[in-house]
Write an enzyme that holds these catalytic residues in place. Structure first.
Site, PDB file in Angstrom:
ATOM      1  N   HIS A  66      -5.329  10.781   4.751  1.00 20.59           N
ATOM      2  CA  HIS A  66      -3.897  11.044   4.959  1.00 20.59           C
ATOM      3  C   HIS A  66      -3.667  12.546   4.815  1.00 20.59           C
ATOM      4  O   HIS A  66      -3.777  13.081   3.719  1.00 20.59           O
ATOM      5  CB  HIS A  66      -3.060  10.270   3.936  1.00 20.59           C
ATOM      6  CG  HIS A  66      -3.195   8.778   4.076  1.00 20.59           C
ATOM      7  ND1 HIS A  66      -2.373   8.042   4.903  1.00 20.59           N
ATOM      8  CD2 HIS A  66      -4.072   7.903   3.526  1.00 20.59           C
ATOM      9  CE1 HIS A  66      -2.736   6.758   4.836  1.00 20.59           C
ATOM     10  NE2 HIS A  66      -3.761   6.643   4.009  1.00 20.59           N
ATOM     11  N   ASN A  98       0.626   7.368   9.360  1.00 22.35           N
ATOM     12  CA  ASN A  98       1.880   7.118   8.619  1.00 22.35           C
ATOM     13  C   ASN A  98       2.508   8.409   8.113  1.00 22.35           C
ATOM     14  O   ASN A  98       2.757   8.600   6.935  1.00 22.35           O
ATOM     15  CB  ASN A  98       1.648   6.122   7.467  1.00 22.35           C
ATOM     16  CG  ASN A  98       0.620   6.613   6.462  1.00 22.35           C
ATOM     17  OD1 ASN A  98      -0.224   7.444   6.781  1.00 22.35           O
ATOM     18  ND2 ASN A  98       0.701   6.102   5.242  1.00 22.35           N
ATOM     19  N   HIS A 183      -5.164  -2.222   7.753  1.00 21.15           N
ATOM     20  CA  HIS A 183      -4.911  -2.262   6.304  1.00 21.15           C
ATOM     21  C   HIS A 183      -4.531  -3.719   6.013  1.00 21.15           C
ATOM     22  O   HIS A 183      -3.464  -4.174   6.412  1.00 21.15           O
ATOM     23  CB  HIS A 183      -3.768  -1.281   5.988  1.00 21.15           C
ATOM     24  CG  HIS A 183      -3.156  -1.429   4.643  1.00 21.15           C
ATOM     25  ND1 HIS A 183      -3.135  -0.390   3.730  1.00 21.15           N
ATOM     26  CD2 HIS A 183      -2.516  -2.461   4.048  1.00 21.15           C
ATOM     27  CE1 HIS A 183      -2.517  -0.789   2.629  1.00 21.15           C
ATOM     28  NE2 HIS A 183      -2.125  -2.040   2.802  1.00 21.15           N
ATOM     29  N   ASP A 348      -9.983   7.137   1.819  1.00 19.17           N
ATOM     30  CA  ASP A 348      -8.547   6.813   1.765  1.00 19.17           C
ATOM     31  C   ASP A 348      -7.821   7.897   0.949  1.00 19.17           C
ATOM     32  O   ASP A 348      -6.966   7.592   0.107  1.00 19.17           O
ATOM     33  CB  ASP A 348      -8.288   5.420   1.188  1.00 19.17           C
ATOM     34  CG  ASP A 348      -6.817   5.010   1.318  1.00 19.17           C
ATOM     35  OD1 ASP A 348      -6.060   5.699   2.031  1.00 19.17           O
ATOM     36  OD2 ASP A 348      -6.436   3.999   0.701  1.00 19.17           O
ATOM     37  N   HIS A 352      -0.374  12.680  -3.337  1.00 20.94           N
ATOM     38  CA  HIS A 352       1.036  12.559  -3.735  1.00 20.94           C
ATOM     39  C   HIS A 352       1.341  13.666  -4.739  1.00 20.94           C
ATOM     40  O   HIS A 352       0.475  14.058  -5.524  1.00 20.94           O
ATOM     41  CB  HIS A 352       1.310  11.202  -4.390  1.00 20.94           C
ATOM     42  CG  HIS A 352       1.228  10.040  -3.450  1.00 20.94           C
ATOM     43  ND1 HIS A 352       2.126   9.857  -2.416  1.00 20.94           N
ATOM     44  CD2 HIS A 352       0.358   9.010  -3.377  1.00 20.94           C
ATOM     45  CE1 HIS A 352       1.798   8.747  -1.750  1.00 20.94           C
ATOM     46  NE2 HIS A 352       0.720   8.219  -2.300  1.00 20.94           N
TER      47      HIS A 352
HETATM   48 ZN   LIG Z   1      -4.265   1.562   3.636  1.00 19.27          ZN
END
Ligand SMILES: [Zn+2]
Length: 475
Positions: A66, A98, A183, A348, A352
């Site tokens: 991400h 996302n 997912h 993954d 944050h």
């Molecule tokens: Zn995921």
């Protein structure tokens, strides 16, 4: 001409079944020669890097990252995320869709590829959404996403609940020869669960996320792959039942695959109860491994252990989705990796901000960073623990993800892009998240003593990360 010669390393290239002491010659960003005669072919002014004592392998690929750009750049951006990748030994990463906006249109794909070109230090491949805005209601324009250059589709962070919609997604993906990455989370079973449903969530008073919530969708995906012939890839597997389902389906020739992340095969749900509880229970096998290391921390009988990594209970750096599971699940993931059921390793990496994680466990977002620790943790639990050979471990980070995504990467074949990772599997170091290149520091592996260190990362012939002083004195 730009020439770089890596001399004296142990070259492991699973794609070409090579494992030998050899030199690697890179000319103008491509692999030019590998082997004993590579040095003889090197131009006189070639830069030389003595990598004796280290492993030289195809640049590692992490297909589950991400990057948070666009829209969430307080957490991470393409520059910081790819810098963390380079430090972790990764020359190629696949970013998840996302973001804000979600990557569900050709325009957003173009934007990210453009930004990656400008500010990324490693190759960034883009995955597109399965559904518009990752809302699970209407298919994204999969054909135009493919034309814009996505290498897979996924609604990661979310899961398409409507099976008919998932069937159509698989049919389109097959037409465009894209893998569908999923997912796996059944919303009706998981509801608002925040950690594994088992002993510890009961003891801690936290809502449970049952293994069946993952296994149900893995089973669905096997049926969809069988029905449509699409290649379906199950992301971040955490549960024993998921591994058993995929193992059985693969025997029947179903085009299904899976990936595992180090946190799921290192930690367990006991970690949410704090370090004392973890080291006294599920952490014991790790201690046994650690105790073989010189200068390893020693656990006094029943006493506290100041030299072991410690953390309090309810530490939100141990909250991720899917959650840490039981010791039995951890064992099943390790077995799946050892017997080849799970072909791919990834992080993954889910950054944050501190202020987002520094709240009650229930309210914290799911996810941890992982790019800079994943190779060492994989080496410890798989290679040093004698479960997986070094070539097989490297394959799970190179040729296997390249094959799934149809990337011309993951090989040191002559003429291939000169993406190369150099690491020392035996070098010990201590992870300090404050020194991480990532914008975010939400790693549960603070102060962990790790074994296996990235020494150099080369992308298209360019050194994007070099660990000093291991390669000091370089010409
Ligand atoms: Zn995921």
């Amino acid at each position: 001409m730009n020439a770089l010669l890596l001399t004296g390393g142990r070259v492991i290239d699973p794609a070409n079944r090579l494992d030998a002491s050899a030199d690697v010659l890179i000319i103008d960003g491509k692999i030019s020669a590998v082997g004993k005669d590579a040095a003889a072919q090197a131009p006189a002014d070639a830069e030389r890097l003595d990598v004796q004592g280290h492993i030289v392998c195809p640049g590692l690929i992490d297909l589950h990252v991400h990057l948070r750009e666009p829209g969430q750049t307080a957490k991470e951006n393409i520059a910081t995320g790819t810098a963390a990748a380079a430090r972790g030994g990764f020359t190629s990463i696949v970013c998840m869709p996302n973001t804000a906006p979600a990557i569900d249109s050709a325009g957003t794909v173009a934007l990210i590829r453009d930004r990656a070109e400008q500010s990324g230090v490693v190759n960034v491949f883009v995955s597109g959404a399965i559904t518009k805005n990752i809302a699970g209601e209407e298919l994204a324009p999969i054909g135009s996403l493919k034309r814009a250059g996505v290498v897979a589709i996924t609604d990661d962070g979310h899961c398409v609940q409507n099976n008919e919609l998932m069937r159509r997604a698989c049919e389109y993906a097959k037409m465009f020869d894209l893998p569908v990455m999923d997912h796996c989370q059944d919303y009706s079973l998981v509801t608002d669960g925040v950690m594994h449903e088992g002993y510890w969530n009961t003891a801690l008073g936290l809502r449970g996320w049952p293994s069946a919530g993952e296994e149900m969708i893995v089973a669905r995906n096997i049926l969809m792959a069988e029905l449509t012939g699409a290649r379906v890839h199950c992301q971040h597997l955490s549960a024993a039942g998921s591994v058993a389902l995929i193992r059985e389906a693969k025997k029947r020739g179903v085009p299904i695959s899976g990936e595992a992340c180090p946190h799921h095969f290192v930690l367990t749900d006991a970690a949410v109860a704090g370090s004392e509880k973890f080291w006294a229970t599920d952490g014991k096998p790790l201690l046994a491994l650690n105790s073989q290391l010189p200068g390893a921390p020693k656990r006094s009988e029943g006493g506290s252990t100041p030299d072991l990594p410690s953390w309090p209970s309810y530490d939100t750096n141990f909250k991720m989705n899917p959650p840490l599971r039981s010791a039995r699940d951890r064992e099943a993931i390790l077995e799946g990796l050892a017997d080849g059921t799970i072909e791919i390793l990834c992080s993954d990496h889910a950054p944050h901000c501190d202020y987002e994680k520094e709240v009650e466990f229930d309210y914290a977002p799911f996810g941890i960073t992982g790019l800079e620790t994943e190779l060492a943790l994989s080496l410890m639990q798989l290679y040093h623990a004698k479960r997986v050979s070094l070539p097989d471990l490297i394959a799970k980070y190179t040729v296997a993800p390249a094959r799934l995504l149809n990337l011309k990467k993951g090989t040191l074949g002559i003429g291939a892009d000169a993406d190369v990772t150099i690491f020392n599997p035996n070098q010990e170091w201590v992870f300090d998240r404050a020194a991480s290149a990532s914008k975010s520091k939400n790693s549960p592996f603070q102060d962990w003593k790790l074994k296996g260190k990235v020494i150099g990362t080369i992308v298209a012939g360019k050194k994007v990360f070099i660990e000093q002083p291991e390669l000091a004195g370089v010409q």
